[in-house]
Design an enzyme around this catalytic site. Structure first.
Site, PDB file in Angstrom:
ATOM      1  N   ASP A  25       0.617  -1.290  -0.112  1.00  0.00           N
ATOM      2  CA  ASP A  25       0.009   0.024   0.041  1.00  0.00           C
ATOM      3  C   ASP A  25       0.972   1.310   0.106  1.00  0.00           C
ATOM      4  O   ASP A  25       2.144   1.421   0.383  1.00  0.00           O
ATOM      5  CB  ASP A  25      -0.834   0.134   1.245  1.00  0.00           C
ATOM      6  CG  ASP A  25      -2.051  -0.823   1.352  1.00  0.00           C
ATOM      7  OD1 ASP A  25      -1.961  -1.831   0.548  1.00  0.00           O
ATOM      8  OD2 ASP A  25      -3.039  -0.820   2.277  1.00  0.00           O
TER       9      ASP A  25
ATOM     10  N   HIS B 210      -6.012   2.972  -4.028  1.00  0.00           N
ATOM     11  CA  HIS B 210      -5.823   3.114  -2.438  1.00  0.00           C
ATOM     12  C   HIS B 210      -6.326   4.701  -2.205  1.00  0.00           C
ATOM     13  O   HIS B 210      -5.766   5.108  -1.467  1.00  0.00           O
ATOM     14  CB  HIS B 210      -4.364   2.761  -1.981  1.00  0.00           C
ATOM     15  CG  HIS B 210      -4.283   2.824  -0.609  1.00  0.00           C
ATOM     16  ND1 HIS B 210      -5.113   2.140   0.235  1.00  0.00           N
ATOM     17  CD2 HIS B 210      -3.374   3.210   0.399  1.00  0.00           C
ATOM     18  CE1 HIS B 210      -4.673   1.930   1.514  1.00  0.00           C
ATOM     19  NE2 HIS B 210      -3.641   2.675   1.602  1.00  0.00           N
TER      20      HIS B 210
ATOM     21  N   HIS C 222      -5.031   9.236   0.090  1.00  0.00           N
ATOM     22  CA  HIS C 222      -5.103   8.502   1.273  1.00  0.00           C
ATOM     23  C   HIS C 222      -6.135   8.987   2.408  1.00  0.00           C
ATOM     24  O   HIS C 222      -5.723   9.250   3.470  1.00  0.00           O
ATOM     25  CB  HIS C 222      -3.364   8.361   1.778  1.00  0.00           C
ATOM     26  CG  HIS C 222      -3.430   6.945   2.822  1.00  0.00           C
ATOM     27  ND1 HIS C 222      -3.778   7.149   4.184  1.00  0.00           N
ATOM     28  CD2 HIS C 222      -3.034   5.826   2.520  1.00  0.00           C
ATOM     29  CE1 HIS C 222      -3.567   5.880   4.457  1.00  0.00           C
ATOM     30  NE2 HIS C 222      -3.140   5.258   3.418  1.00  0.00           N
TER      31      HIS C 222
ATOM     32  N   HIS D 227       4.065  -2.019   3.070  1.00  0.00           N
ATOM     33  CA  HIS D 227       3.991  -0.736   2.316  1.00  0.00           C
ATOM     34  C   HIS D 227       5.198  -0.451   1.564  1.00  0.00           C
ATOM     35  O   HIS D 227       6.367  -0.865   2.360  1.00  0.00           O
ATOM     36  CB  HIS D 227       4.020   0.422   3.457  1.00  0.00           C
ATOM     37  CG  HIS D 227       2.585   0.447   4.247  1.00  0.00           C
ATOM     38  ND1 HIS D 227       2.648  -0.527   5.264  1.00  0.00           N
ATOM     39  CD2 HIS D 227       1.482   0.909   4.040  1.00  0.00           C
ATOM     40  CE1 HIS D 227       1.180  -0.508   5.682  1.00  0.00           C
ATOM     41  NE2 HIS D 227       0.611   0.504   5.088  1.00  0.00           N
TER      42      HIS D 227
END
Ligand code: NI
Length: 243
Positions: free
Chosen positions: A51, A102, A106, A193
């Site tokens: 992510d 995503h 954010h 991540h």
């Protein structure tokens, strides 16, 4: 449903390659017939997901490491990080990885109004469609949070995770790797991540350790295909275990 066809077909293609590789390694005892004529290794299977990227300084060495190992992963990207990293996104797609949404900035999708939802999700989908020529992007909501209204608006399968080493909390590859290896099971979706160097090291160490144990690393789309399941828009998935 038709929009998923391309992704699943690509997944099957990758799986045939996987089966071929397994056959060449002389592992026919561990194969089983599924999905018609395609012979697949019996597994176990796991999906690595990343992510918050892409970030050239960390995503590039990650892609290099995954390519060296012949491993596919899934990248849930942030729109504002796509800007300036377009070639990196095209490299991901070209090397058989899966790209997903995503949000653009954010933002939590829990409680966003319709126009903000459009700006965060639909505009990122349009950006990626222009770049990659496909529309069937899965969605991972930031913080894993989503209201039922947002879920209904998603127009994408919602992919959460089942193994979370909380790699944002430290830069300790040893701890993160152990946290994953101690918990991983067939069909898990692992959350990392690709914006931290330590997380890149963790991912590659986990790949090396689990490949020795017979694990295969596939994209989330491929995992659906392997399990014979069709991803449904608005539905939430955390892992795809065998039946
Ligand atoms: Ni995130």
């Amino acid at each position: 449903m038709a929009k998923w066809k391309k992704g699943l077909a690509a997944g099957l293609l990758a799986l045939s390659a996987l089966a071929l590789a397994a056959a060449q390694l002389g592992a026919p005892a561990r194969t089983q017939a599924v999905l018609g004529e395609v012979k697949l290794p019996a597994g176990p299977y796991v999906a690595l997901t990343f992510d918050d990227g892409p970030r050239a300084a960390t995503t590039t060495p990650l892609l290099d490491g995954l390519a060296q190992r012949g491993v596919h992963a899934t990248f849930f990207v942030i729109g504002e990080n796509v800007e300036g990293n377009e070639l990196l996104l095209q490299r991901m797609e070209g090397e058989g990885h899966q790209v997903g949404l995503h949000t653009y900035h954010h933002k939590s999708l829990d409680g966003l109004n319709a126009s903000d939802f459009y700006a965060e999700v639909d505009q990122l989908r349009e950006t990626l469609t222009a770049l990659l020529g496909r529309t069937d992007f899965m969605l991972r909501p930031p913080y894993g949070m989503m209201s039922p209204a947002a879920q209904a608006r998603a127009a994408a399968p919602i992919i959460l995770w089942s193994v979370d080493p909380e790699d944002w909390s430290d830069r300790d590859t040893g701890r993160q790797t152990a946290a994953i290896l101690d918990n991983v099971k067939d069909g898990d979706i692992i959350l990392l991540h690709d914006i931290y160097p330590a997380s890149v090291d963790t991912a590659l160490q986990v790949v090396d350790a689990l490949m020795v144990q017979g694990y295969h690393f596939v994209t989330v789309e491929e995992l659906f295909a392997i399990r014979g399941r069709t991803p449904e828009q608005g539905a939430v998935y955390r892992r795809l275990p065998p039946d």
